[in-house]
Design an enzyme around this catalytic site. Sequence first.
Site, PDB file in Angstrom:
ATOM      1  CG  ASP A  47      -1.878   1.181   1.211  1.00 33.67           C
ATOM      2  OD1 ASP A  47      -2.966   1.007   0.660  1.00 33.67           O
ATOM      3  OD2 ASP A  47      -1.529   2.256   1.743  1.00 33.67           O
ATOM      4  CD  GLU A 100      -4.579   3.978  -1.500  1.00 37.56           C
ATOM      5  OE1 GLU A 100      -4.834   4.281  -0.335  1.00 37.56           O
ATOM      6  OE2 GLU A 100      -5.410   4.106  -2.421  1.00 37.56           O
TER       7      GLU A 100
END
Length: 551
Positions: free
Chosen positions: A423, A466
């Site tokens: 992430d 993301e």
Amino acid sequence: MDKRKNKHRYLLSIRNRIFVFAILVTAIPSLSMGLLLQNMLQTTLEEKVKQKFVDSAQIMEREISLWLKKRVYDLTVFSNASIVSEAVTAYLKMPEEKANGDENQHPNITILETYLSTLQHQFKGYVRILVLSRTGAVIAASESGGRDRPFTFPDDYIQQISDQQWFKSNAYIDARDKSPLILIGVPLFLDQLYEYETLLAIEVRLTGLLTLLDPVKFGDSGDWTYQSLVNMKTGQQFLYGRGAKKVLNQIDPSPSSDRQTLREYVNGKGERLMGLVVPFRELEWGLFIVENYEKAFSGVIHARHRNILIICCFSVLMGLVAYLLTRQIMVPLSALTRGAERVAEGDLNVLLPVRRNDEIGFATTVFNEMVAKLKLSQAELEQLATTDPLTGLNNRKRVMSILRDHYEYYRRYKTAFSVLMLDVDHFKDVNDTYGHQAGDTVLKQVAEIFNENLRNVDSAGRYGGEEFLVILAESGVEESIQAAERIRKAVASHTVIHEEQEIQVHISIGIGRIHKQDGDEQNIVARADMALYRAKDEGRNRVVYHAADDL
């Protein structure tokens, strides 16, 4: 009259009777063979016309799907704007009796409507941009569209959102200019439990699809081919191609039974047409496509006249000619028919040999070219279906399919593997500070770093937003940690350049490894996800390994 009598007497002679008998014995089989060939040619051309119509419909559906996805993508971008989330959140927090009042009196709604109006001015094809409640009530609307003009709100929008994360309505007519419209929307603030209270929708004119209904787009001259879009539930035509409305508006395209049957129609002008209604697989629409009968079957008509002339002129030799022609024509036609059947069943690995330099050879060449184009289109569609368009990595569906394959391989051969859940830290701050385009640049370059630091046997994919998921094949604990650290350091040492701005980002990585007690591949994803959360809680920009015993 005297000439006819003399002719009758001439035919009564024995010699002429035998001659006539010989001619009849030869002509009848020849005529029968000619009729058989005529029927087979008619059937083959009907299948060819039908296949051409179906191919056009498949191309049309793909183009319309891309057109819809572009609108859904715009809506998704609009919904991620902070001004939308702040205004809608403030609206939802208002007391119920106040929220049911005049929204224009509330500053947040006023600001939101101003923003929606600005968006509408930038996208000329959008009639209105609306924020709706779960019941379809208007919360905010762009100023040019207003709130009071009615629109069609789908009854099954909840099911549509559950299936595909967005919804659309049936086509309806704008009362002002009689143009067809459609409502497309996405939920706002959709969480992992598919909970939402409001919807963001756009009202779009379907006239933007008119270029897709131009037969020239699909290689046809367009002089004798007409197309329209049909609502398959009601059978109503709602959008006509160039010159099609005058020809098709008096025809009911709703078939009685099988929608895939090529049918003959006669319109109000008395024109004879051959047409087909092809339903789209993923939309409740269909393509109604017709062609002038004389144009579609001009080959059959000319062949009929030619056969009659040949039989009349060369009846004595017709039996032999019919036999030779049957062998010369039927062999390639049968191969062409078998090839068409294989293509209809989904087998695109068909290449027919071209041994003749005539119409059949030309038809075989065209068939081979058509199959090659279909195969190329299928490959492109498979690429679109499995690849994330922004990063070029595998999309979530594809990477999860690869993970399932690794899990099944592990169950059979006990070959261990690991999963990295990655992430980008503070990615929202990047979007808020530098803009969403900068955020897209960050995701693209992070994806490139993955490709540079992974082995050929490893797989990487965009899991969502993301977040990324990496599968390390045949890797132990230490190897997984080393690979994760290598990726983390590579990202940390990389400077993203966007419009002469330097952006420094870091990533957090959670590692999960397959365990013999795992019931499916979701367990290892859950461990990697928990490890990622631990990495976030422990300060980010780090790698955390989550063993199965820690659950």
